[in-house]
Enzyme design. Structure first.
Site, PDB file in Angstrom:
ATOM      1  N   CYS A   4       0.845  -1.192   0.000  1.00 57.84           N
ATOM      2  CA  CYS A   4       0.000   0.000   0.000  1.00 57.84           C
ATOM      3  C   CYS A   4       0.882   1.245   0.000  1.00 57.84           C
ATOM      4  O   CYS A   4       1.685   1.445   0.919  1.00 57.84           O
ATOM      5  CB  CYS A   4      -0.917   0.004   1.215  1.00 57.84           C
ATOM      6  SG  CYS A   4      -1.857   1.534   1.407  1.00 57.84           S
ATOM      7  N   ASN A  86     -13.177  10.093  -0.894  1.00 57.89           N
ATOM      8  CA  ASN A  86     -13.767   9.260  -1.938  1.00 57.89           C
ATOM      9  C   ASN A  86     -13.827   7.827  -1.418  1.00 57.89           C
ATOM     10  O   ASN A  86     -12.859   7.320  -0.871  1.00 57.89           O
ATOM     11  CB  ASN A  86     -12.919   9.322  -3.210  1.00 57.89           C
ATOM     12  CG  ASN A  86     -12.806  10.738  -3.735  1.00 57.89           C
ATOM     13  OD1 ASN A  86     -13.758  11.500  -3.704  1.00 57.89           O
ATOM     14  ND2 ASN A  86     -11.626  11.101  -4.195  1.00 57.89           N
ATOM     15  N   HIS A  99      -8.466   7.934   3.188  1.00 57.99           N
ATOM     16  CA  HIS A  99      -7.775   9.221   3.208  1.00 57.99           C
ATOM     17  C   HIS A  99      -8.767  10.354   3.009  1.00 57.99           C
ATOM     18  O   HIS A  99      -9.835  10.171   2.442  1.00 57.99           O
ATOM     19  CB  HIS A  99      -6.650   9.282   2.170  1.00 57.99           C
ATOM     20  CG  HIS A  99      -7.070   9.042   0.758  1.00 57.99           C
ATOM     21  ND1 HIS A  99      -7.385   7.789   0.270  1.00 57.99           N
ATOM     22  CD2 HIS A  99      -7.220   9.890  -0.281  1.00 57.99           C
ATOM     23  CE1 HIS A  99      -7.700   7.878  -1.009  1.00 57.99           C
ATOM     24  NE2 HIS A  99      -7.624   9.156  -1.377  1.00 57.99           N
ATOM     25  N   HIS A 101      -8.973  14.408   1.734  1.00 57.87           N
ATOM     26  CA  HIS A 101      -8.333  15.510   1.022  1.00 57.87           C
ATOM     27  C   HIS A 101      -8.740  16.810   1.709  1.00 57.87           C
ATOM     28  O   HIS A 101      -9.926  17.029   1.961  1.00 57.87           O
ATOM     29  CB  HIS A 101      -8.835  15.582  -0.426  1.00 57.87           C
ATOM     30  CG  HIS A 101      -8.572  14.362  -1.236  1.00 57.87           C
ATOM     31  ND1 HIS A 101      -7.557  14.292  -2.158  1.00 57.87           N
ATOM     32  CD2 HIS A 101      -9.211  13.159  -1.278  1.00 57.87           C
ATOM     33  CE1 HIS A 101      -7.580  13.103  -2.737  1.00 57.87           C
ATOM     34  NE2 HIS A 101      -8.573  12.399  -2.213  1.00 57.87           N
TER      35      HIS A 101
END
Length: 113
Positions: A4, A86, A99, A101
């Site tokens: 990853c 997302n 994650h 942003h």
């Protein structure tokens, strides 16, 4: 998870421009920014997506949300910023590691998609 890319950034195996770091999370500048300020905030623990969050991750996610406003302030985003996560293929999640942003320093449009 050794394959990853975000796990490798979190463990400093891959260099990044770090905006913030503690024992649970790391925030780093995106290599392909979509705004004048574009930072990714990731947990150091590998979690593939929001769909993979467990009850034991509640404290970690709370920590991330709490730290995002501090990171945004340190980045000079007092006039506003957008936080995006997302989740899944249709949302264009390209890295399978949870994650967030932080986007700022420009006017955002709506709707985003």
């Amino acid at each position: 998870m050794t394959d990853c890319i975000f796990c490798r950034i979190g463990s400093h195996d891959i260099p990044s421009t770090v905006a913030y770091e503690d024992d649970k999370i790391i925030a780093f500048h995106d290599l392909e920014p979509q705004a004048p300020v574009h930072v990714l905030v990731i947990p150091k623990k590998h979690i593939e997506s929001l769909d993979d969050v467990t009850e034991e991750d509640q404290e970690l996610l709370g920590h991330i949300m709490f730290k995002i406003h501090e990171i945004a302030a340190d980045l000079g985003l007092a006039n506003g910023y957008r936080v995006v996560s997302n989740n899944g293929e249709d949302a264009f999640q390209t890295v399978k590691h949870l994650h967030f942003h932080i986007l700022g320093k420009r006017k955002m449009t709506w709707p985003p998609g």
